[in-house]
Scaffold this active site. Structure first.
Site, PDB file in Angstrom:
ATOM      1  N   CYS B 121       1.057  -1.149   0.033  1.00  0.00           N
ATOM      2  CA  CYS B 121       0.034  -0.068  -0.026  1.00  0.00           C
ATOM      3  C   CYS B 121       1.001   1.034   0.086  1.00  0.00           C
ATOM      4  O   CYS B 121       1.607   1.418   1.049  1.00  0.00           O
ATOM      5  CB  CYS B 121      -0.985  -0.032   1.065  1.00  0.00           C
ATOM      6  SG  CYS B 121      -1.561   1.241   1.397  1.00  0.00           S
ATOM      7  N   CYS B 124      -0.768   4.466   2.177  1.00  0.00           N
ATOM      8  CA  CYS B 124      -0.724   4.555   3.961  1.00  0.00           C
ATOM      9  C   CYS B 124       0.107   3.064   4.288  1.00  0.00           C
ATOM     10  O   CYS B 124       1.155   3.024   3.999  1.00  0.00           O
ATOM     11  CB  CYS B 124      -2.030   4.440   4.304  1.00  0.00           C
ATOM     12  SG  CYS B 124      -3.467   4.025   3.052  1.00  0.00           S
ATOM     13  N   SER B 125      -0.646   1.964   4.655  1.00  0.00           N
ATOM     14  CA  SER B 125      -0.258   0.648   4.606  1.00  0.00           C
ATOM     15  C   SER B 125      -1.239  -0.276   4.889  1.00  0.00           C
ATOM     16  O   SER B 125      -1.330  -0.724   5.704  1.00  0.00           O
ATOM     17  CB  SER B 125       0.677   0.681   6.036  1.00  0.00           C
ATOM     18  OG  SER B 125       1.749   1.834   5.974  1.00  0.00           O
ATOM     19  N   CYS B 126      -2.018   0.064   4.101  1.00  0.00           N
ATOM     20  CA  CYS B 126      -3.412  -0.918   4.150  1.00  0.00           C
ATOM     21  C   CYS B 126      -2.830  -2.444   4.041  1.00  0.00           C
ATOM     22  O   CYS B 126      -1.894  -2.801   3.430  1.00  0.00           O
ATOM     23  CB  CYS B 126      -4.472  -0.577   2.857  1.00  0.00           C
ATOM     24  SG  CYS B 126      -4.995   0.898   2.701  1.00  0.00           S
TER      25      CYS B 126
END
Lengths: 225, 220
Positions: B121, B124-126
């Site tokens: 991701c 963001c850091s999905c």
């Protein structure tokens, strides 16, 4: 917004730091931050899209010099203040005043299990999907100052619709006008060379999940393989 | 404060871990103070229940993690019909084996000799929490988020992973409300293994797609 969070394709960050036997949290405040984020999200005071957008809006030097959970702390503070759940004075003095605003619900221990499955943001479509699997599309060359989920490195590029992922709440309008305005979502796949030029790894293909408003049709002479 | 007394009843092993690298003590204590202030005030005002916060942490420390994804992968390896169903709809397939907390739009991607999937991701850091738990720091790092879409083979090399030149590398940037889990190739040397034993060798990193599972050398 064209923030530093949108880092796909940037250089200079070095090798990927892999920590052997990494603990789930590195300090207790990280676990409390994670839990606060989930519990406050449950109250409905703000959306996950706004949470992300506020993080993205941190000044670039702050964003880059903060860890993942530090960014969450900064984001939670901003949202808590914005929606009046607490004031700066309360946080500094550790003395709470009466509640100024109400929230839809408060998370209790026996409701925590409801937070485990991925929530469903799929919504009834407002119109049929414009694109079909296999279609060539071009991402729009847009630079909205608001929330967007179209990364910079994929703008103005030709790709192919690989999957249709349903019709979902649109983060861009959820943030800008508190309106889900549901949009079709597609997996759009790009050839590595379309994104990174002739020197790119010819065996690489990269996809994004693109909402329909990010896309326009590309003629049969498009550049994607 | 009453709302913190509650925490004293719990053993939090992770209290004893400390930041490596960039974090140093003064930054940590600043964060401790700020997070404590948030929790204290929000709990006093009734917006959060500290017991619910404890329950969230305990859930992700003890119950939700990559063992869930590993179970799905192991079943997919031994049951072709299940694999087809998993590739079609992870939630429905999971329910068949008693995993009922997956939720919507988790998508399984099958690695093959011809194509290798890897997930990121960049914005963001999905991450697919429901099947892999919370992401490791490397997944959230700027190096991973910035580089894997541009030079995936070099990033895989950071993990000691080398793929044949002819294998297509398919990078999935999780930019919206879909999440991805990779079904790694089953390693040679695991023929005849039980599902449980197979699950024990399916690593988190292989289910993100940054590693491949190594052949198992059978003991004589």
């Amino acid at each position: 917004m064209n923030g530093v969070h949108d880092m796909g394709g940037m250089d200079g960050f070095g090798t990927v730091p892999v920590e052997a036997n990494e603990p789930l949290f590195h300090a207790r405040w990280e676990s409390r931050t994670f839990a606060l984020m989930r519990a406050l999200g449950f109250t409905g005071a703000w959306s996950i899209d706004e949470f992300r957008y506020v993080t993205e809006g941190l000044p670039p030097h702050v964003y880059l010099s903060s860890s993942y959970y530090e960014r969450w702390v900064l984001t939670l503070e901003l949202l808590v203040l914005k929606y009046g759940l607490a004031s700066k004075e309360e946080l500094e003095s550790l003395t709470a005043n009466d509640r100024a605003v109400e929230v839809k619900r408060v998370l209790k221990p026996d409701s925590v299990k409801s937070l485990i499955p991925r929530p469903n943001y799929e919504r009834d479509p407002q119109a049929p999907a414009v694109f079909s699997v296999g279609d060539l599309v071009r991402t729009k060359n847009i630079h909205p100052v608001g929330a967007t989920r179209l990364p910079r490195y994929t703008r103005g590029k030709v790709g192919r619709v690989e999957r249709i992922q349903g019709c979902h709440a649109f983060p861009d309008t959820v943030v800008s006008r508190d309106d889900e305005d549901p949009q079709w979502l597609y997996t759009v796949t790009f050839d590595g060379r379309e994104l990174w030029g002739p020197d790119a790894d010819p065996t690489s293909k990269i996809s994004i999940e693109a909402f329909e408003p990010y896309l326009e049709p590309e003629g049969t002479h498009g550049g994607a393989s | 404060m009453a709302d913190h007394d509650h925490d004293d009843d719990h053993q939090h092993d992770h209290d004893h871990h400390h930041h490596h690298g960039e974090g140093h003590a003064s930054e940590l204590s600043e964060m401790q103070i700020r997070v404590r202030a948030l929790e204290t005030i929000l709990a006093q005002k009734g917006y959060v229940d500290p017991a619910a916060l404890d329950e969230i942490v305990e859930t992700y420390e003890k119950r939700i993690g990559p063992h869930i994804g590993a179970k799905l992968v192991a079943r997919a390896w031994v049951d072709e019909d299940f694999k087809k169903e998993l590739l079609k709809d992870v939630a429905i397939a999971s329910e068949r084996i008693g995993l009922t907390e997956i939720g919507s739009h988790v998508i399984a991607l099958e690695n093959k000799p011809s194509v290798h999937h890897v997930v990121v991701c960049t914005l963001c850091s999905c991450y697919p929490w429901a099947v892999l738990g919370l992401p490791p720091t490397w997944y959230k790092s700027y190096a991973y988020r910035s580089r894997v879409v541009k030079e995936p083979r070099k990033v895989l090399a950071d993990f000691g992973t080398t793929l044949p030149d002819t294998t297509e590398i398919r990078v999935w940037d999780s930019t919206a409300e879909t999440r991805f889990i990779v079904i790694p190739q089953r390693p040679v040397g695991t023929e005849g293994w039980s599902e449980e034993r197979l699950a024990s060798i399916v690593s988190r990193d292989a289910m993100v797609g940054v590693t491949v599972l190594q052949p198992v050398i059978q003991e004589a």
